[in-house]
Design an enzyme around this catalytic site. Structure first.
Site, PDB file in Angstrom:
ATOM      1  N   ARG A  14       0.792  -1.073   0.012  1.00 59.07           N
ATOM      2  CA  ARG A  14      -0.019  -0.009  -0.088  1.00 59.07           C
ATOM      3  C   ARG A  14       1.131   1.023   0.148  1.00 59.07           C
ATOM      4  O   ARG A  14       1.920   1.336   0.716  1.00 59.07           O
ATOM      5  CB  ARG A  14      -0.812   0.225   1.152  1.00 59.07           C
ATOM      6  CG  ARG A  14      -1.922   1.310   1.317  1.00 59.07           C
ATOM      7  CD  ARG A  14      -2.639   1.274   2.540  1.00 59.07           C
ATOM      8  NE  ARG A  14      -1.741   1.546   3.666  1.00 59.07           N
ATOM      9  CZ  ARG A  14      -0.996   2.677   4.026  1.00 59.07           C
ATOM     10  NH1 ARG A  14      -1.066   3.862   3.295  1.00 59.07           N
ATOM     11  NH2 ARG A  14      -0.123   2.580   5.072  1.00 59.07           N
ATOM     12  N   VAL A  15       0.406   2.422  -0.760  1.00 61.26           N
ATOM     13  CA  VAL A  15       0.911   3.451  -0.763  1.00 61.26           C
ATOM     14  C   VAL A  15      -0.032   4.557  -0.704  1.00 61.26           C
ATOM     15  O   VAL A  15      -1.305   4.253  -0.796  1.00 61.26           O
ATOM     16  CB  VAL A  15       1.764   3.976  -1.939  1.00 61.26           C
ATOM     17  CG1 VAL A  15       2.971   3.099  -2.117  1.00 61.26           C
ATOM     18  CG2 VAL A  15       1.172   3.672  -3.173  1.00 61.26           C
ATOM     19  N   SER A  16       0.088   5.685  -0.148  1.00 60.49           N
ATOM     20  CA  SER A  16      -0.965   6.746   0.415  1.00 60.49           C
ATOM     21  C   SER A  16      -1.421   7.252  -0.903  1.00 60.49           C
ATOM     22  O   SER A  16      -2.498   7.975  -1.006  1.00 60.49           O
ATOM     23  CB  SER A  16      -0.478   7.675   1.513  1.00 60.49           C
ATOM     24  OG  SER A  16      -0.097   6.700   2.497  1.00 60.49           O
ATOM     25  N   THR A  17      -0.606   7.582  -1.915  1.00 60.74           N
ATOM     26  CA  THR A  17      -0.726   8.621  -2.877  1.00 60.74           C
ATOM     27  C   THR A  17      -0.502   8.205  -4.237  1.00 60.74           C
ATOM     28  O   THR A  17       0.456   7.263  -4.332  1.00 60.74           O
ATOM     29  CB  THR A  17      -0.023  10.123  -2.748  1.00 60.74           C
ATOM     30  OG1 THR A  17       1.217  10.121  -2.908  1.00 60.74           O
ATOM     31  CG2 THR A  17      -0.552  10.561  -1.463  1.00 60.74           C
ATOM     32  N   GLN A  20       3.354   8.224  -5.166  1.00 62.26           N
ATOM     33  CA  GLN A  20       4.364   7.071  -4.604  1.00 62.26           C
ATOM     34  C   GLN A  20       4.240   6.102  -5.427  1.00 62.26           C
ATOM     35  O   GLN A  20       3.335   5.826  -6.176  1.00 62.26           O
ATOM     36  CB  GLN A  20       3.903   6.833  -3.212  1.00 62.26           C
ATOM     37  CG  GLN A  20       3.922   8.160  -2.189  1.00 62.26           C
ATOM     38  CD  GLN A  20       3.288   7.887  -0.752  1.00 62.26           C
ATOM     39  OE1 GLN A  20       2.441   7.061  -0.651  1.00 62.26           O
ATOM     40  NE2 GLN A  20       4.110   8.480   0.244  1.00 62.26           N
TER      41      GLN A  20
END
Length: 191
Positions: A14-17, A20
């Site tokens: 998982r990445v937030s944005t 990324q």
């Protein structure tokens, strides 16, 4: 719980944005032996729990399977939700390996450490939000624009009011000013 011969290994990234990339996490998981086809992921904040990749992964996991993550914070940042997810993992008989923290949920120590790391992730998230709020307050105190800039200038708002008063439709006014109807409604709510 004994692992059956049909047990599989899955990974979650998982990445937030969208700025990324998950590449580094994918490399680490495949190097740890997770088949690339068994890696699921999301591009969304860890504070959000409605995640398509995680939901799909949860449907795939069976008792005896192993879930591998690069770090516990990839699973989420809210302590209460992390605890629920960890409880579900344990109840389903799924093994969890977090590579960075060296956590193995099959042991009582591993479950305790998972809770501690989840607490630290939530604390870190709270600090980030607190610092961002302090920066916004400081900028506002200095008269600086914070957040998203207004989509309409004061001149456009004045012109829109005049056009609406002249019985122009909102669609026509928005088109004339080159703004969206949503922006027009936000600046000049319907009566």
């Amino acid at each position: 719980m004994p692992t059956s011969s049909s047990a599989r290994t899955y990974g979650y990234v998982r990445v937030s944005t969208r700025r990324q990339t998950i590449d580094q996490q994918l490399d680490v998981l495949t190097a740890a032996g997770v088949p690339a086809d068994n890696i699921y992921g999301d591009v969304i904040s860890g504070a959000k729990w409605e995640r398509d990749g995680l939901a799909t992964l949860r449907k795939m996991l069976r008792p005896g399977d192993t879930l591998v993550v690069v770090a516990l914070d990839r699973l989420g940042r809210s302590l209460s939700e992390m605890v629920k997810l960890l409880e579900w993992i344990v109840a389903e008989g799924i093994e969890l390996r977090s590579l960075r923290e060296g956590v193995d949920l099959t042991t009582p120590t591993g479950r305790m450490l998972a809770g501690i790391f989840a607490s630290l992730a939530e604390y870190e998230r709270a600090l980030i939000l607190e610092r961002a709020e302090a920066a916004r307050d400081a900028a506002q105190a200095r008269g600086r624009q914070t957040g998203r800039p207004k989509s309409m200038t004061p001149e456009q708002v004045e012109k829109a009011r005049a056009l609406l008063a002249a019985d122009w439709s909102r669609v026509r006014v928005a088109k004339e000013l080159g703004v969206s109807r949503a922006s027009l409604y936000r600046e000049i709510p319907a009566d």
